[in-house]
Design a protein around this motif. Structure first.
Motif, PDB file in Angstrom:
ATOM      1  N   ASN A 102       6.024  -0.294   2.403  1.00 50.06           N
ATOM      2  CA  ASN A 102       5.312  -0.561   1.170  1.00 50.06           C
ATOM      3  C   ASN A 102       5.134   0.593   0.217  1.00 50.06           C
ATOM      4  N   SER A 103       5.969   1.761   0.510  1.00 45.54           N
ATOM      5  CA  SER A 103       5.983   2.893  -0.290  1.00 45.54           C
ATOM      6  C   SER A 103       7.639   3.417  -0.268  1.00 45.54           C
ATOM      7  N   LYS A 122      11.834  -3.610  -5.929  1.00 43.50           N
ATOM      8  CA  LYS A 122      11.029  -4.273  -5.083  1.00 43.50           C
ATOM      9  C   LYS A 122      10.967  -5.588  -5.741  1.00 43.50           C
ATOM     10  N   SER A 135      -1.247 -10.471   2.524  1.00 43.04           N
ATOM     11  CA  SER A 135      -0.957 -10.868   1.114  1.00 43.04           C
ATOM     12  C   SER A 135      -2.003 -11.583   0.547  1.00 43.04           C
ATOM     13  N   GLU A 179      12.566  -9.389  -4.237  1.00 43.52           N
ATOM     14  CA  GLU A 179      11.686 -10.271  -3.927  1.00 43.52           C
ATOM     15  C   GLU A 179      12.205 -11.478  -4.520  1.00 43.52           C
ATOM     16  N   ASN A 231      13.504  -3.531   6.852  1.00 41.19           N
ATOM     17  CA  ASN A 231      13.069  -3.346   5.372  1.00 41.19           C
ATOM     18  C   ASN A 231      14.191  -4.319   4.471  1.00 41.19           C
ATOM     19  N   THR A 239      10.220  -1.955   7.581  1.00 41.46           N
ATOM     20  CA  THR A 239       9.713  -2.508   6.305  1.00 41.46           C
ATOM     21  C   THR A 239       8.727  -1.431   5.963  1.00 41.46           C
ATOM     22  N   GLY A 251      -3.942  -6.876  -0.038  1.00 40.06           N
ATOM     23  CA  GLY A 251      -3.509  -5.534   0.482  1.00 40.06           C
ATOM     24  C   GLY A 251      -4.673  -4.761   1.046  1.00 40.06           C
ATOM     25  N   GLU A 282       4.968  -0.622   7.843  1.00 38.45           N
ATOM     26  CA  GLU A 282       3.992  -1.653   8.176  1.00 38.45           C
ATOM     27  C   GLU A 282       4.318  -2.306   9.641  1.00 38.45           C
TER      28      GLU A 282
END
Length: 533
Positions: A53-54, A107, A153, A111, A67, A51, A157, A61
């Motif tokens: 976040n970029s 993203k 969350s 989601e 992911n 996973t 962040g 993370e």
């Protein structure tokens, strides 16, 4: 996985074609496996599946969490957690480019897709039973991962060292309360990981049934702002007050590169009170990685196989410290089996200790062809010097493509040596340039390395690399950038496929018994195809 003489392709999942903005575990991934099988390839190397976040797959993370952007919308329909109407409605809201990944749009789309699927999944009578079983099977990492995602969350962040004290210090009473008050969100993250696991295992099973092994990628270090460091802070060199790294990973300048500051925390290799727990964490991490892929390549392994460089986070002063390569990997083999064999990144500024440990542990090294033409004849990266216990590459995700190497990177001396090495006359340098990718492919396939892996861009003769080291990528960028390249099926012509198959078979990378066999043995195996007619 013991590596027989074989060939394959380096292509990350995100670079596959797909109607949904990013390569995923859907029909195009299965079609790619079919292409590999039809061209007699036995290896598919990918980048980390964890996973993020970029855009970078190396900025994770979690070293275990999957992911979610790789989850296939089509497969969600097959799993009866999404309707065709739902997917059509969500897809109509966004138009995706087909030659690169727009990570921001992907993203947002994924989601929405997963939350809709989760709502449908909750209507199943046995949904809690399904998730409880998955939770039990993944108990080593799943609870900490979900808690980390929820807290991150809620804290908008912020890095974990800026969370409220009880959460920052992993206080069990505070975490129990978090589970109790966030049951639905907890279940959502569990659902996403369950779906990822199911879809990936289906793809891996399909590849393995076609005699294709998948080689994964595992970074030596983990990100500071990750569940790995938060939940296991004692394993890392952190300041006891700020909980920030007291030293960070990196590498000093050498003849090829300037100072490299990786800014990831360093392990407590030499603390006798910590070592056993650190080794157990590594064993579980490698075991998890090997449950996902047939083999894994470990990045920056020199930092565990000998001396590693660290610098103080404040003033960037480098020093060398002892690390625990022999002890660590002996413990790994003792726990997971003596036949465990990893692919190690034994390139760059390495020492003799790296090679000695690689061979003692029977690991595979790597050889990158682009590095083979700056000296001659004792350069270990020249094809005639490749040992069998290695994997030869035309290039990697961090390298220029072979075309870019020829047109922009290689010095005049390297080009001259390359011309002498291939010893094939061309009417002009322009004509030679057209042939460079296939010269590269042919040389690694005919080398003695047991594995030969072709960068997908080199197979397609395109000049777009996956990553320019040191160049930033951003979730807000809407155009092409690092980690965003994707190929199209129209680029993979029948001529390319036929040429790849022919060369693979010509250089013995699809042998019936996995290795060359003397004539007598072929007769013993009742193989009459040996004899000329």
């Amino acid at each position: 996985m013991k590596l027989e003489r074989s060939a394959g392709i380096l292509l990350h999942i995100t670079s596959l074609p797909s109607k949904y903005g990013i390569g995923d575990f859907g029909s195009d991934a299965f079609r790619f496996v079919d292409f590999l099988a039809e061209t007699k390839q036995k290896l598919w190397q990918i980048l980390p599946l964890t996973t993020i976040n970029s855009p970078s797959p190396y900025s994770s993370e979690s070293s275990c969490g999957g992911n979610s952007w790789l989850i296939s919308p089509e497969k969600l329909i097959d799993m009866n957690v999404l309707s065709s109407e739902d997917l059509e409605l969500l897809t109509n809201e966004t138009k995706f480019p087909d030659d690169y990944v727009n990570y921001k749009d992907v993203k947002e789309f994924k989601e929405k897709l997963l939350k809709k699927s989760f709502g449908n999944f909750q209507k199943l009578k046995n949904h809690k039973e399904i998730l409880n079983k998955f939770h039990a099977d993944q108990s080593f990492w799943i609870d900490d991962f979900i808690l980390f995602m929820i807290i991150k969350s809620q804290c908008k962040g912020l890095p974990w060292n800026e969370w409220p004290s009880a959460l920052r210090h992993h206080d069990q009473a505070a975490l129990d309360e978090l589970r109790r008050t966030n049951r639905n969100e907890y279940e959502y993250h569990l659902f996403v990981q369950y779906i990822f696991d199911r879809q990936w295992k289906q793809l891996k099973k399909y590849a393995n049934e076609k005699n294709i092994q998948i080689i994964g990628d595992m970074a030596m270090y983990v990100d500071y702002n990750s569940v790995d460091v938060w939940a296991n802070s004692k394993l890392f060199k952190l300041d006891s007050n700020t909980m920030r790294p007291s030293v960070v990973s990196g590498f000093p300048a050498d003849e090829n590169y300037g100072i490299q500051i990786w800014n990831q925390p360093v392990y407590q290799w030499n603390d006798e009170n910590i070592r056993q727990d650190l080794f157990q964490w590594w064993i579980k991490r490698i075991e998890k990685s090997l449950s996902i892929c047939s083999n894994i390549q470990t990045e920056h392994i020199r930092c565990a196989l000998g001396k590693h460089a660290v610098c103080t986070a404040k003033d960037q002063i480098f020093k060398r410290e002892n690390s625990s390569g022999y002890d660590l990997f002996s413990a790994v083999k003792s726990s997971l089996g003596e036949d465990i064999s990893l692919v190690v990144e034994d390139i760059g500024s390495v020492t003799s200790e790296v090679f000695q440990l690689r061979d003692a542990m029977e690991f595979y090294g790597i050889r990158i062809l682009q590095m083979g033409f700056y000296c001659y004849p004792d350069n270990i990266y020249s094809p005639h010097n490749y040992p069998p216990n290695s994997i030869a590459y035309t290039g990697t995700h961090d390298n220029a493509t072979s075309l870019e190497w020829w047109t922009s990177v290689a010095r005049r001396e390297e080009k001259d040596l390359f011309n002498k090495y291939v010893h094939r006359p061309c009417s002009s340098e322009v004509d030679l340039e057209k042939c460079i990718p296939w010269y590269f492919i042919q040389m690694i396939l005919q080398s003695a390395s047991n594995g030969a892996i072709i960068l997908m861009q080199d197979l397609l003769s395109v000049n777009v690399r996956m990553n320019y080291p040191g160049k930033d990528s951003s979730m807000e960028e809407s155009g092409p950038q690092n980690w965003s390249w994707r190929f199209k099926w129209s680029q993979l012509t029948s001529n390319i496929q036929e040429e790849l198959k022919e060369l693979t078979e010509m250089y013995g990378r699809n042998l019936l018994y996995g290795k060359a066999i003397p004539p007598k043995d072929m007769i013993m195996k009742d193989d009459s195809s040996f004899f000329l007619r």
